[in-house]
Design a protein around this motif. Structure first.
Motif, PDB file in Angstrom:
ATOM      1  N   SER A 148      -0.352   7.964   0.068  1.00 28.57           N
ATOM      2  CA  SER A 148       0.203   6.603   0.041  1.00 28.57           C
ATOM      3  C   SER A 148       1.237   6.330  -1.044  1.00 28.57           C
ATOM      4  O   SER A 148       1.056   5.441  -1.865  1.00 28.57           O
ATOM      5  N   PRO A 227      -6.990   5.362   7.403  1.00 28.03           N
ATOM      6  CA  PRO A 227      -7.158   3.926   7.675  1.00 28.03           C
ATOM      7  C   PRO A 227      -6.410   3.523   8.946  1.00 28.03           C
ATOM      8  O   PRO A 227      -5.684   4.336   9.530  1.00 28.03           O
ATOM      9  N   ASP A 231      -3.005  -1.284   8.917  1.00 29.16           N
ATOM     10  CA  ASP A 231      -3.206  -1.454   7.480  1.00 29.16           C
ATOM     11  C   ASP A 231      -2.181  -0.661   6.676  1.00 29.16           C
ATOM     12  O   ASP A 231      -1.706  -1.118   5.642  1.00 29.16           O
ATOM     13  N   ILE A 232      -1.831   0.518   7.158  1.00 28.05           N
ATOM     14  CA  ILE A 232      -0.830   1.319   6.441  1.00 28.05           C
ATOM     15  C   ILE A 232       0.511   0.587   6.455  1.00 28.05           C
ATOM     16  O   ILE A 232       1.183   0.484   5.431  1.00 28.05           O
ATOM     17  N   ASN A 235       1.048  -2.207   4.081  1.00 26.36           N
ATOM     18  CA  ASN A 235       1.272  -1.790   2.697  1.00 26.36           C
ATOM     19  C   ASN A 235       2.761  -1.687   2.363  1.00 26.36           C
ATOM     20  O   ASN A 235       3.113  -1.449   1.216  1.00 26.36           O
TER      21      ASN A 235
HETATM   22  C1  NAG Z   1      -1.859   0.926   0.063  1.00 26.35           C
HETATM   23  O1  NAG Z   1      -1.225   1.405  -1.104  1.00 26.35           O
HETATM   24  C2  NAG Z   1      -2.093   1.616  -2.204  1.00 26.35           C
HETATM   25  C3  NAG Z   1      -1.247   1.998  -3.404  1.00 26.35           C
HETATM   26  O2  NAG Z   1      -0.407   3.051  -3.133  1.00 26.35           O
HETATM   27  C4  NAG Z   1      -3.111   2.695  -1.828  1.00 26.35           C
HETATM   28  O3  NAG Z   1      -4.007   2.904  -2.884  1.00 26.35           O
HETATM   29  C5  NAG Z   1      -3.856   2.247  -0.569  1.00 26.35           C
HETATM   30  O4  NAG Z   1      -4.739   3.272  -0.161  1.00 26.35           O
HETATM   31  C6  NAG Z   1      -2.902   1.925   0.538  1.00 26.35           C
HETATM   32  N1  NAG Z   1      -3.611   1.387   1.681  1.00 26.35           N
HETATM   33  C7  NAG Z   1      -3.483   1.866   2.903  1.00 26.35           C
HETATM   34  C8  NAG Z   1      -4.283   1.209   3.959  1.00 26.35           C
HETATM   35  O5  NAG Z   1      -2.743   2.778   3.155  1.00 26.35           O
END
Ligand code: NAG
Ligand code: NAG
Length: 512
Positions: A148, A227, A231-232, A235
């Motif tokens: 991520s 996930p 949701d991704i 972000n």
């Molecule tokens: C969103 O970004 C944060 C920070 O990089 C990360 O920790 C988190 O896992 C991410 N969430 C998803 C659903 O990808």
């Protein structure tokens, strides 16, 4: 050119830090990639290390730009037969399902592509990912797999109906138009009904035909613990969008929604000699006619071709027609055909007076930039909306392909060739170009901004990912309604009690 070199030199010397950037472009749409490519090239030229996963590797390798070619196994870019596109309302409703199908194909073939598989095994690290947001959400599993890093989404046309969720863009269907519908502002009552139903329907289409299948494929490639793809994408720090409000229409924008329409537009280059000569020698100017790369001349219906030829013969202007065949039967003297033409350079030639187009956003943008009035014959996807927006903003007129005849072509040509219309198109062009920073620089700025700050969650409003009942205040409305009901009930009871009291007193008084 000298300026570009100077910029590159300055960039190299004043360099703070070079970032490792991954570009993720799994959808096999050439016109989409054309709108993103200048950004990727410019980032590489600024010294960033850019890796690009796409179907369109550079023909000649560029420094700092590493291509991962996932093309080859599936081809969706055929020739479009205009007769299949009825332009009916029903067809417009179902376009997202076609997009979902094409996306699914890209997911299946792209994710199992050998080069892609090898890339995953290298376990590279990136400071930033730039991914197209269109119909290949399945690839977002890669973002999770790469731990991520900050994510930027980029979109090549106006927002799809379900993409408002990404940044929680205000998307009130009372006035925000559906990507697929030929509406114009203001909407009538029944158009608002239709727009609202479609808004809901298209969110379901996304869930059912893109998100859920995408997740199933993504899990089989990136592991079952990733996930949800939604949701991704929630972000994402920034959404770069290939539009500009001057030509696409104004709407409320959240801080992470960055308009970069016109990013692919460069300074015009010299034209091939024979084309330049033809344009130069047209004393009354030139009409440029091109229906893009997916609609070929030889699949253009013969009766319609005859209508255009007859209509063109009634004007003194010459015609440059993008026609993908060696010859055109009984081609008149005033028409020149070419299989390929440098569209943007042609449009910016001062002698070009009108552009007959299908309404793809790239061509529309180029025409608006050069100030050439458009005659748009929209065929599918976002072209109907683009056409309506361009008409509303004074950049052109719509020509209904389905009810085409010689007179309608002549009328459209008369309208846009009129000097007053030309003036309007030039004014639109001036508004389109008048910005604090050119679009490509804007895009570079925001990419580096997100990388510099290690992601920009501070650009997201609190509405991102908020449950719908909260966003629509349904809970608050219910709560207040209950209170109101209770208050009304209490006041009713009190009033009734008082009334009875008074009534009883009156009765007593009467009895006495
Ligand atoms: C969103 O970004 C944060 C920070 O990089 C990360 O920790 C988190 O896992 C991410 N969430 C998803 C659903 O990808
Ligand atoms: C076309 O006209 C321009 C401007 O007058 C001129 O610079 C150019 O050389 C001409 N090109 C050709 C091929 O005649």
């Amino acid at each position: 050119m000298a300026a570009t070199i100077l910029l590159v030199i300055i960039a190299l010397f004043t360099f703070a830090s070079a970032y490792k950037i991954l570009g993720l472009f799994p959808y096999e749409g050439k016109s989409h990639f054309i709108s993103f490519e200048p950004l990727l090239k410019a980032l590489a030229a600024k010294g960033h290390e850019v890796t690009v996963i796409s179907h369109f590797p550079q023909k000649t390798p560029l420094p700092n730009l590493n291509d991962i070619d996932i093309g080859g196994s599936f081809s969706s870019t055929g020739v479009i037969n205009l007769d299949y596109l009825t332009g009916s309302r029903f067809q417009k409703y179902l376009t997202p399902i076609v997009l979902a199908y094409l996306g699914y194909q890209s997911c299946v073939s792209g994710l199992s592509n050998k080069n892609f598989q090898n890339f995953i095994k290298t376990d590279s690290k990136f400071d930033l990912i730039i991914s197209e947001a269109f119909n290949t959400e399945c690839f977002l599993g890669l973002v999770n797999k790469l731990k991520s890093p900050p994510l930027i989404l980029i979109h090549s046309c106006i927002l799809l109906p379900w993409q408002d969720d990404i940044l929680a863009m205000p998307s009130n269907p009372a006035y925000i138009l559906n990507h697929f519908m030929p509406f114009s502002i203001p909407l009538s009552f029944f158009e608002r009904v239709e727009n609202t139903i479609l808004y809901i329907f298209h969110h379901f289409v996304f869930k059912l035909f893109i998100d859920i299948p995408g997740k199933i494929i993504a899990r089989s490639h990136f592991g079952s613990d990733i996930p949800s793809l939604t949701d991704i994408s929630l972000n994402a720090s920034v959404l770069l969008i290939n539009t500009h409000f001057t030509s696409s229409g104004a709407q409320p924008m959240v801080p992470g929604y960055i308009e970069v329409g016109g990013m692919h537009v460069e300074t015009p280059k010299a034209l091939p000699k024979h084309i330049e000569k033809w344009i130069n020698e047209s004393t009354h100017g030139v009409i440029y006619f091109s229906l893009g790369s997916m609609i070929k001349g030889h699949s253009f219906p013969e009766d319609k071709r005859q209508m255009f030829i007859r209509a063109f013969s009634r004007f003194p202007q010459r015609v440059l027609w993008k026609w993908e065949a060696d010859t055109m039967p009984e081609k008149p003297e005033n028409i020149m055909i070419e299989k390929w033409m440098p569209q943007f350079d042609i449009l910016c030639h001062p002698n070009v007076k009108a552009f007959i187009a299908h309404g793809g956003l790239l061509g529309v943008t180029e025409s608006v930039h050069c100030g050439v009035p458009l005659i748009v014959m929209p065929q599918f996807g976002d072209q109907f909306t683009n056409a309506k927006a361009i008409e509303a903003n004074g950049g052109g007129v719509i020509l209904e392909y389905r009810s085409l005849d010689e007179e309608s072509i002549v009328n459209a040509l008369k309208t846009v060739l009129d000097p007053s219309f030309n003036k309007k198109a030039k004014e639109l062009s001036a508004r389109f170009r008048d910005r604090p920073m050119p679009p490509l620089e804007t895009a570079i700025y925001w990419v580096e901004y997100v990388a510099r700050h290690g992601g920009a969650p501070h650009l997201r409003t609190a509405a991102v990912g908020m449950p719908l009942y909260q966003y629509l205040l349904l809970d608050v409305i219910t709560f207040l309604s209950v209170i109101l009901f209770i208050l009304m009930y209490i006041s009713f009871v009190i009033t009734r009690a008082i009334y009875r009291k008074i009534f009883k007193i009156k009765e007593k008084v009467k009895q006495n």
